[in-house]
Design a protein around this motif. Sequence first.
Motif, PDB file in Angstrom:
ATOM      1  N   THR A 111      29.458  81.819  11.560  1.00  0.00           N
ATOM      2  CA  THR A 111      30.335  82.028  12.719  1.00  0.00           C
ATOM      3  C   THR A 111      31.173  80.785  12.990  1.00  0.00           C
ATOM      4  O   THR A 111      32.387  80.865  13.193  1.00  0.00           O
ATOM      5  N   ALA A 112      30.548  79.615  12.984  1.00  0.00           N
ATOM      6  CA  ALA A 112      31.276  78.363  13.234  1.00  0.00           C
ATOM      7  C   ALA A 112      32.293  78.103  12.115  1.00  0.00           C
ATOM      8  O   ALA A 112      33.429  77.674  12.375  1.00  0.00           O
ATOM      9  N   GLY A 113      31.918  78.366  10.887  1.00  0.00           N
ATOM     10  CA  GLY A 113      32.837  78.162   9.768  1.00  0.00           C
ATOM     11  C   GLY A 113      34.059  79.047   9.849  1.00  0.00           C
ATOM     12  O   GLY A 113      35.188  78.597   9.621  1.00  0.00           O
ATOM     13  N   SER A 114      33.871  80.315  10.203  1.00  0.00           N
ATOM     14  CA  SER A 114      35.024  81.208  10.304  1.00  0.00           C
ATOM     15  C   SER A 114      35.910  80.824  11.477  1.00  0.00           C
ATOM     16  O   SER A 114      37.132  80.902  11.400  1.00  0.00           O
ATOM     17  N   ALA A 115      35.325  80.367  12.593  1.00  0.00           N
ATOM     18  CA  ALA A 115      36.122  79.930  13.736  1.00  0.00           C
ATOM     19  C   ALA A 115      36.908  78.663  13.393  1.00  0.00           C
ATOM     20  O   ALA A 115      38.087  78.527  13.751  1.00  0.00           O
ATOM     21  N   LEU A 116      36.301  77.721  12.684  1.00  0.00           N
ATOM     22  CA  LEU A 116      37.002  76.504  12.282  1.00  0.00           C
ATOM     23  C   LEU A 116      38.118  76.803  11.285  1.00  0.00           C
ATOM     24  O   LEU A 116      39.165  76.160  11.303  1.00  0.00           O
ATOM     25  N   TYR A 117      37.908  77.760  10.411  1.00  0.00           N
ATOM     26  CA  TYR A 117      38.954  78.146   9.453  1.00  0.00           C
ATOM     27  C   TYR A 117      40.175  78.683  10.191  1.00  0.00           C
ATOM     28  O   TYR A 117      41.306  78.298   9.912  1.00  0.00           O
ATOM     29  N   VAL A 118      39.953  79.574  11.153  1.00  0.00           N
ATOM     30  CA  VAL A 118      41.058  80.145  11.926  1.00  0.00           C
ATOM     31  C   VAL A 118      41.772  79.045  12.711  1.00  0.00           C
ATOM     32  O   VAL A 118      43.003  78.980  12.748  1.00  0.00           O
ATOM     33  N   ALA A 119      41.017  78.149  13.341  1.00  0.00           N
ATOM     34  CA  ALA A 119      41.625  77.050  14.098  1.00  0.00           C
ATOM     35  C   ALA A 119      42.414  76.139  13.173  1.00  0.00           C
ATOM     36  O   ALA A 119      43.513  75.687  13.510  1.00  0.00           O
ATOM     37  N   GLY A 120      41.889  75.857  11.999  1.00  0.00           N
ATOM     38  CA  GLY A 120      42.600  75.018  11.034  1.00  0.00           C
ATOM     39  C   GLY A 120      43.899  75.651  10.570  1.00  0.00           C
ATOM     40  O   GLY A 120      44.925  74.972  10.450  1.00  0.00           O
ATOM     41  N   LYS A 121      43.900  76.933  10.312  1.00  0.00           N
ATOM     42  CA  LYS A 121      45.122  77.634   9.899  1.00  0.00           C
ATOM     43  C   LYS A 121      46.160  77.635  11.019  1.00  0.00           C
ATOM     44  O   LYS A 121      47.356  77.627  10.768  1.00  0.00           O
ATOM     45  N   PHE A 122      45.697  77.658  12.282  1.00  0.00           N
ATOM     46  CA  PHE A 122      46.614  77.656  13.417  1.00  0.00           C
ATOM     47  C   PHE A 122      47.258  76.292  13.605  1.00  0.00           C
ATOM     48  O   PHE A 122      48.455  76.184  13.842  1.00  0.00           O
ATOM     49  N   PHE A 123      46.482  75.223  13.500  1.00  0.00           N
ATOM     50  CA  PHE A 123      46.993  73.893  13.791  1.00  0.00           C
ATOM     51  C   PHE A 123      47.700  73.224  12.622  1.00  0.00           C
ATOM     52  O   PHE A 123      48.487  72.306  12.819  1.00  0.00           O
ATOM     53  N   LEU A 124      47.449  73.626  11.399  1.00  0.00           N
ATOM     54  CA  LEU A 124      48.127  73.032  10.249  1.00  0.00           C
ATOM     55  C   LEU A 124      49.370  73.840   9.923  1.00  0.00           C
ATOM     56  O   LEU A 124      49.308  75.053   9.769  1.00  0.00           O
ATOM     57  N   PRO A 125      50.522  73.188   9.792  1.00  0.00           N
ATOM     58  CA  PRO A 125      51.738  73.932   9.457  1.00  0.00           C
ATOM     59  C   PRO A 125      51.647  74.476   8.041  1.00  0.00           C
ATOM     60  O   PRO A 125      50.990  73.884   7.180  1.00  0.00           O
ATOM     61  N   PRO A 126      52.316  75.601   7.774  1.00  0.00           N
ATOM     62  CA  PRO A 126      52.281  76.144   6.420  1.00  0.00           C
ATOM     63  C   PRO A 126      52.984  75.193   5.459  1.00  0.00           C
ATOM     64  O   PRO A 126      53.979  74.563   5.817  1.00  0.00           O
ATOM     65  N   SER A 127      52.454  75.065   4.283  1.00  0.00           N
ATOM     66  CA  SER A 127      53.088  74.197   3.301  1.00  0.00           C
ATOM     67  C   SER A 127      54.336  74.870   2.768  1.00  0.00           C
ATOM     68  O   SER A 127      54.399  76.092   2.619  1.00  0.00           O
ATOM     69  N   GLU A 128      55.335  74.064   2.508  1.00  0.00           N
ATOM     70  CA  GLU A 128      56.589  74.600   2.026  1.00  0.00           C
ATOM     71  C   GLU A 128      56.731  74.218   0.568  1.00  0.00           C
ATOM     72  O   GLU A 128      56.565  73.053   0.201  1.00  0.00           O
ATOM     73  N   SER A 129      57.025  75.189  -0.265  1.00  0.00           N
ATOM     74  CA  SER A 129      57.183  74.886  -1.675  1.00  0.00           C
ATOM     75  C   SER A 129      58.473  74.106  -1.859  1.00  0.00           C
ATOM     76  O   SER A 129      59.503  74.413  -1.285  1.00  0.00           O
ATOM     77  N   THR A 130      58.376  73.056  -2.644  1.00  0.00           N
ATOM     78  CA  THR A 130      59.544  72.227  -2.887  1.00  0.00           C
ATOM     79  C   THR A 130      59.919  72.306  -4.352  1.00  0.00           C
ATOM     80  O   THR A 130      59.080  72.546  -5.213  1.00  0.00           O
ATOM     81  N   GLY A 131      61.178  72.089  -4.594  1.00  0.00           N
ATOM     82  CA  GLY A 131      61.671  72.114  -5.958  1.00  0.00           C
ATOM     83  C   GLY A 131      61.729  70.708  -6.527  1.00  0.00           C
ATOM     84  O   GLY A 131      61.058  69.791  -6.066  1.00  0.00           O
ATOM     85  N   VAL A 132      62.577  70.532  -7.507  1.00  0.00           N
ATOM     86  CA  VAL A 132      62.746  69.245  -8.159  1.00  0.00           C
ATOM     87  C   VAL A 132      63.251  68.228  -7.144  1.00  0.00           C
ATOM     88  O   VAL A 132      64.177  68.491  -6.395  1.00  0.00           O
ATOM     89  N   GLY A 133      62.640  67.062  -7.101  1.00  0.00           N
ATOM     90  CA  GLY A 133      63.058  66.002  -6.196  1.00  0.00           C
ATOM     91  C   GLY A 133      62.762  66.282  -4.733  1.00  0.00           C
ATOM     92  O   GLY A 133      63.373  65.691  -3.854  1.00  0.00           O
ATOM     93  N   GLY A 134      61.855  67.188  -4.443  1.00  0.00           N
ATOM     94  CA  GLY A 134      61.512  67.493  -3.056  1.00  0.00           C
ATOM     95  C   GLY A 134      62.493  68.429  -2.378  1.00  0.00           C
ATOM     96  O   GLY A 134      62.571  68.467  -1.162  1.00  0.00           O
ATOM     97  N   ALA A 135      63.259  69.191  -3.151  1.00  0.00           N
ATOM     98  CA  ALA A 135      64.263  70.099  -2.577  1.00  0.00           C
ATOM     99  C   ALA A 135      63.589  71.269  -1.867  1.00  0.00           C
ATOM    100  O   ALA A 135      62.576  71.782  -2.317  1.00  0.00           O
ATOM    101  N   ILE A 136      64.191  71.652  -0.739  1.00  0.00           N
ATOM    102  CA  ILE A 136      63.733  72.831  -0.019  1.00  0.00           C
ATOM    103  C   ILE A 136      64.913  73.771   0.184  1.00  0.00           C
ATOM    104  O   ILE A 136      66.066  73.374   0.059  1.00  0.00           O
ATOM    105  N   VAL A 137      64.625  75.011   0.525  1.00  0.00           N
ATOM    106  CA  VAL A 137      65.667  76.006   0.771  1.00  0.00           C
ATOM    107  C   VAL A 137      66.154  75.867   2.210  1.00  0.00           C
ATOM    108  O   VAL A 137      65.354  75.752   3.136  1.00  0.00           O
ATOM    109  N   ALA A 138      67.474  75.862   2.399  1.00  0.00           N
ATOM    110  CA  ALA A 138      68.060  75.787   3.740  1.00  0.00           C
ATOM    111  C   ALA A 138      67.715  77.059   4.511  1.00  0.00           C
ATOM    112  O   ALA A 138      67.750  78.156   3.959  1.00  0.00           O
ATOM    113  N   LYS A 139      67.400  76.885   5.800  1.00  0.00           N
ATOM    114  CA  LYS A 139      66.982  78.027   6.615  1.00  0.00           C
ATOM    115  C   LYS A 139      67.765  78.070   7.915  1.00  0.00           C
ATOM    116  O   LYS A 139      68.346  77.078   8.344  1.00  0.00           O
ATOM    117  N   ASP A 140      67.734  79.245   8.550  1.00  0.00           N
ATOM    118  CA  ASP A 140      68.379  79.379   9.859  1.00  0.00           C
ATOM    119  C   ASP A 140      67.383  78.979  10.940  1.00  0.00           C
ATOM    120  O   ASP A 140      66.275  78.535  10.653  1.00  0.00           O
TER     121      ASP A 140
END
Length: 178
Positions: free
Chosen positions: A29-58
Amino acid sequence: MNNSLSFESPSLSRRQFLNFLTGATVAATAGSALYVAGKFFLPPSESTGVGGAIVAKDILGNPIPATQITAEAPGTRALVAGLAGEPTYLIVKDDNTLDSMGIVDNCTHLGCTFPWNPVDQQFQCPCHGSLYAPDGTVVRGPAPLPLKIVHVAVIDDRILISPWTETDPRTGEKPWWV
């Protein structure tokens, strides 16, 4: 040979078994609650291209197709979310392609964001009156440094923005932001 059953006590008593089940339930129970909290507080990783390039967004985080921006009139400055979500101006050239250099919309005086003034052909910071030329160099202070620039590339109708780490073409010196 002795074929009789042993009457010794079992290796795991009833109490130990129930303690094990209780501990496993609490841990799961504690592990599943910590997993959910961790997913909430950590920003999603963004895939980067060559040289750290990212896609422009609105503003909503949706990728912007290059054809949407290049359909604008030449000389237009389009504001997109660039590296680390920083607002970045992309420039439409006369041949309806994007300039390979983008300008980050953060005043070098105190970090204010500012609009492009098409009438005066300059960036004007409303906070303390700094003015920047179309390429991001300082026209009037109190801003001490030119605006940060980034690389812009278009691949398969996707706009890729990557960090500028080479010599600043406007000053001929090492960029201040590196």
